[in-house]
Design a protein around this motif. Structure first.
Motif, PDB file in Angstrom:
ATOM      1  N   ILE A  73       8.473  -2.936  -1.858  1.00  0.00           N
ATOM      2  CA  ILE A  73       7.895  -1.477  -1.963  1.00  0.00           C
ATOM      3  C   ILE A  73       6.412  -1.637  -1.359  1.00  0.00           C
ATOM      4  O   ILE A  73       6.130  -0.880  -0.512  1.00  0.00           O
ATOM      5  CB  ILE A  73       7.746  -0.877  -3.452  1.00  0.00           C
ATOM      6  CG1 ILE A  73       9.036  -0.789  -4.061  1.00  0.00           C
ATOM      7  CG2 ILE A  73       6.950   0.425  -3.561  1.00  0.00           C
ATOM      8  CD1 ILE A  73       9.940   0.021  -3.526  1.00  0.00           C
ATOM      9  N   ARG A 464       8.353   5.772  -1.607  1.00  0.00           N
ATOM     10  CA  ARG A 464       7.868   6.824  -2.643  1.00  0.00           C
ATOM     11  C   ARG A 464       9.141   7.357  -3.429  1.00  0.00           C
ATOM     12  O   ARG A 464       9.195   7.701  -4.843  1.00  0.00           O
ATOM     13  CB  ARG A 464       7.106   8.057  -1.855  1.00  0.00           C
ATOM     14  CG  ARG A 464       5.700   7.462  -1.398  1.00  0.00           C
ATOM     15  CD  ARG A 464       4.962   8.783  -0.799  1.00  0.00           C
ATOM     16  NE  ARG A 464       5.720   9.178   0.385  1.00  0.00           N
ATOM     17  CZ  ARG A 464       5.305   8.702   1.732  1.00  0.00           C
ATOM     18  NH1 ARG A 464       4.583   7.871   1.645  1.00  0.00           N
ATOM     19  NH2 ARG A 464       6.130   9.537   2.637  1.00  0.00           N
ATOM     20  N   LYS A 467      10.303   5.036  -6.401  1.00  0.00           N
ATOM     21  CA  LYS A 467       9.320   4.972  -7.385  1.00  0.00           C
ATOM     22  C   LYS A 467       9.285   6.241  -8.147  1.00  0.00           C
ATOM     23  O   LYS A 467       9.277   6.182  -9.337  1.00  0.00           O
ATOM     24  CB  LYS A 467       8.005   4.944  -6.845  1.00  0.00           C
ATOM     25  CG  LYS A 467       7.749   3.271  -6.336  1.00  0.00           C
ATOM     26  CD  LYS A 467       6.487   3.225  -5.421  1.00  0.00           C
ATOM     27  CE  LYS A 467       5.400   3.240  -6.595  1.00  0.00           C
ATOM     28  NZ  LYS A 467       3.892   3.044  -5.965  1.00  0.00           N
ATOM     29  N   PRO A 470      13.472   6.913 -10.766  1.00  0.00           N
ATOM     30  CA  PRO A 470      13.997   5.733 -11.201  1.00  0.00           C
ATOM     31  C   PRO A 470      15.507   5.833 -11.604  1.00  0.00           C
ATOM     32  O   PRO A 470      16.011   4.611 -11.776  1.00  0.00           O
ATOM     33  CB  PRO A 470      13.039   5.118 -12.214  1.00  0.00           C
ATOM     34  CG  PRO A 470      12.760   6.611 -12.947  1.00  0.00           C
ATOM     35  CD  PRO A 470      12.354   7.617 -11.575  1.00  0.00           C
TER      36      PRO A 470
END
Length: 572
Positions: A73, A464, A467, A470
């Motif tokens: 990430i 993005r 994150k 989830p």
């Protein structure tokens, strides 16, 4: 005296004792449970819970858990923000000075390089001058450096300095079919070793800046659209003349989105029965194939053709009007966007995997010929991000006022030369310089920069997304595509830094393809529409009737065990 009967007294005594006996029977405790029955019940409850904990729960967890492959990430975010790579474009320019001593040639290059650095305000795009060894110069060839330029892919331009005694000021000639610039100069303007500048150095530096001025502005425009770009590209754009900025914006609005493969559709339309055939294969081979081959480092092309007879204008659009001053039928400029009869003309918007570029060759009817655009008397125009149109006014004879039944290759020459220029515009090719190879090299660098930034931005969007949601799965294929994307992004950045722009474009193209594939993974998108509230609504009706008896039985058994433990502890 009367006496009570003996039997009646006994009966009274029995009636008085009856309630006491019934009360003792109700309060009598149940017989104690046998140890074997208690052990059996405990084993049954333990067996149920053992099956749930050691078999049911793992199976449920394995079959319902969301697989999320590990993604880098932070690295993805760094690429999107521009922290990992700052694209640079070092353009290597080779100089051939056959009439100068090596020391004078080196001094001329140093002074020219110094002048170029002073003129350049955009450090990401800079010109690097390199002196070509005398042994590599073809002095007997009229083209001089042509073969060297083609062999060395890292060299964007070759400059040949030619001394001429009869000149008073230097002049330059750019070859339109090669990447070679000839500079003719008077020998008196060669800088002496003690000078720091000269008119010849200033002239060469200004010519090079002019040749690559539009490219520098375009790359600054591309970099300025990046979220992680610094302030320098924006400053370069603000310093540009309004004409150049408008040219860049206009070209961007007209050009197609980049694709690895484009489909070219050539269509012949006529409102009558003629012409019914055309020498399209020979025309494409003669007038278009060399251009398509020159585009091969950038994109590939497939070609399709069709002929449509009795292709009439839409009755809802304005019809051509006859203009006596021009002695022609005219179309107004504001009506050109409605010229295509999309409802009846068989024009597929997309054929195959790549976008389609349509080229329309329209042969007007003899009663409406010649047909031109009223404002500029033009016979062709571009439809932005779609294709181009050419009006072929066939010559009519007085004896036979009708269109020819067949269009030869020679009669198609003007149309296909126009289609070639329209293709260059639709592909986003800069208008300058006049050398087509130089313009295509510029397009390679522009496309490499845009694809590099686009793939980096997609990586940031994917980071993005994962994150913020989830609950969506991340399959292993997405992790593989992300790894491939980051690897090719790194290769493209390194190759740009080294000046290998064709290789950088190839790596950036792979990175863009893999980034799009990872972001639009179908399994990730489908899970977004199945939130946790839906899972609860599914599980409760199934697990409620089973779970409540098991939980109550377990609680009772635990209370019994605790009560027995307390009684044993309190007994002496």
């Amino acid at each position: 005296m009367s006496s009570k009967p003996e039997g009646l007294e006994s009966s009274n005594i029995s009636c008085n004792d009856a309630p006491a006996m019934s009360s003792e029977t109700v309060q009598r405790p149940p017989p104690p449970e046998k140890p074997a029955a208690i052990l059996t019940r405990t084993k049954v409850i333990a067996a149920f819970w053992a099956v749930i904990i050691f078999l049911g729960f793992p199976i449920w967890w394995q079959t319902t858990s969301i697989h999320r492959a590990r993604l880098p990430i932070q690295e993805m975010v760094n690429w999107a923000s521009g922290k990992t790579c700052r694209p640079v474009f070092p353009l290597e320019i080779q100089f051939a000075t056959p009439s100068l001593p090596v020391s004078d040639a080196q001094h001329l290059l140093r002074t020219t390089q110094h002048t170029l650095d002073d003129l350049n305000e955009f450090s990401a795009h800079h010109l690097r001058l390199k002196l070509l060894e005398s042994s590599n110069i073809e002095s007997n060839s009229p083209d001089g450096l042509r073969s060297i330029t083609e062999d060395n892919a890292d060299t964007v331009l070759s400059v040949r300095l030619i001394a001429q005694e009869d000149l008073t000021a230097p002049r330059s000639v750019l070859h339109s079919e090669t990447t070679q610039l000839d500079v003719f100069y008077p020998p008196s303007q060669v800088p002496v070793p003690s000078s720091s500048n000269s008119p010849l150095s200033a002239f060469i530096a200004e010519e090079l800046q002019r040749l690559f001025g539009e490219e520098k502005a375009t790359i600054a425009h591309v970099l300025s659209n990046n979220n992680g770009a610094d302030h320098q590209p924006a400053a370069v754009l603000n310093s540009l003349p309004p004409q150049i900025a408008e040219t860049i914006n206009k070209r961007e609005r007209r050009s197609m989105k980049y694709a690895e493969t484009y489909h070219l559709a050539f269509s012949l339309f006529t409102p009558g029965s003629a012409p019914s055939s055309w020498d399209i294969e020979a025309a494409i081979q003669e007038y278009l194939t060399p251009l398509l081959q020159a585009f091969s480092p950038i994109s590939n092309f497939t070609v399709d053709t069709q002929v449509q007879l009795y292709a009439m204008f839409s009755p809802m659009t304005p019809q051509p009007e006859y203009d006596e001053s021009q002695a022609a039928w005219t179309l107004k400029k504001e009506d050109l966007s409605a010229f295509i009869n999309a409802a009846e003309w068989p024009l597929s918007p997309s054929i195959g995997s790549g976008p389609t570029i349509n080229f329309i060759l329209y042969v007007p009817a003899p009663s409406q010929s010649p047909m031109v655009v009223k404002e500029n008397h033009a016979t062709s125009w571009i439809i932005p991000q779609w294709g181009g149109v050419f009006l072929l006014n066939a010559p009519l004879s007085t004896s036979q006022p009708s269109n020819p039944s067949h269009l030869s290759k020679e009669s198609l020459q003007s149309a296909f030369l126009t289609f070639s220029h329209q293709l260059l515009t639709l592909m986003g090719t800069p208008a300058t310089p006049t050398s087509l190879p130089l313009r295509l090299q510029t397009l390679i660098r522009i496309r490499a920069a845009s694809l590099l930034l686009s793939a980096s931005s997609t990586m940031g969007s994917l980071a993005r997304l994962t994150k913020s949601l989830p609950s969506i799965p991340i399959p292993a294929s997405v992790a593989t595509s992300v790894s491939t994307t980051l690897s090719h992004l790194s290769s493209a950045c390194d190759q740009l830094r080294e000046g290998r722009f064709a290789a950088a474009l190839a790596s950036a193209r792979v990175a863009e393809t893999e980034a799009e594939r990872s972001f639009f993974e179908k399994s990730m998108v489908g899970q977004v529409y199945f939130p946790d509230e839906h899972k609860v609504a599914v599980y409760l009706p199934l697990l409620g009737p089973i779970g409540v008896p098991l939980a109550v039985g377990l609680l009772k058994e635990l209370k019994r065990i605790i009560a027995g433990w307390k009684s044993r502890r309190s007994s002496p």
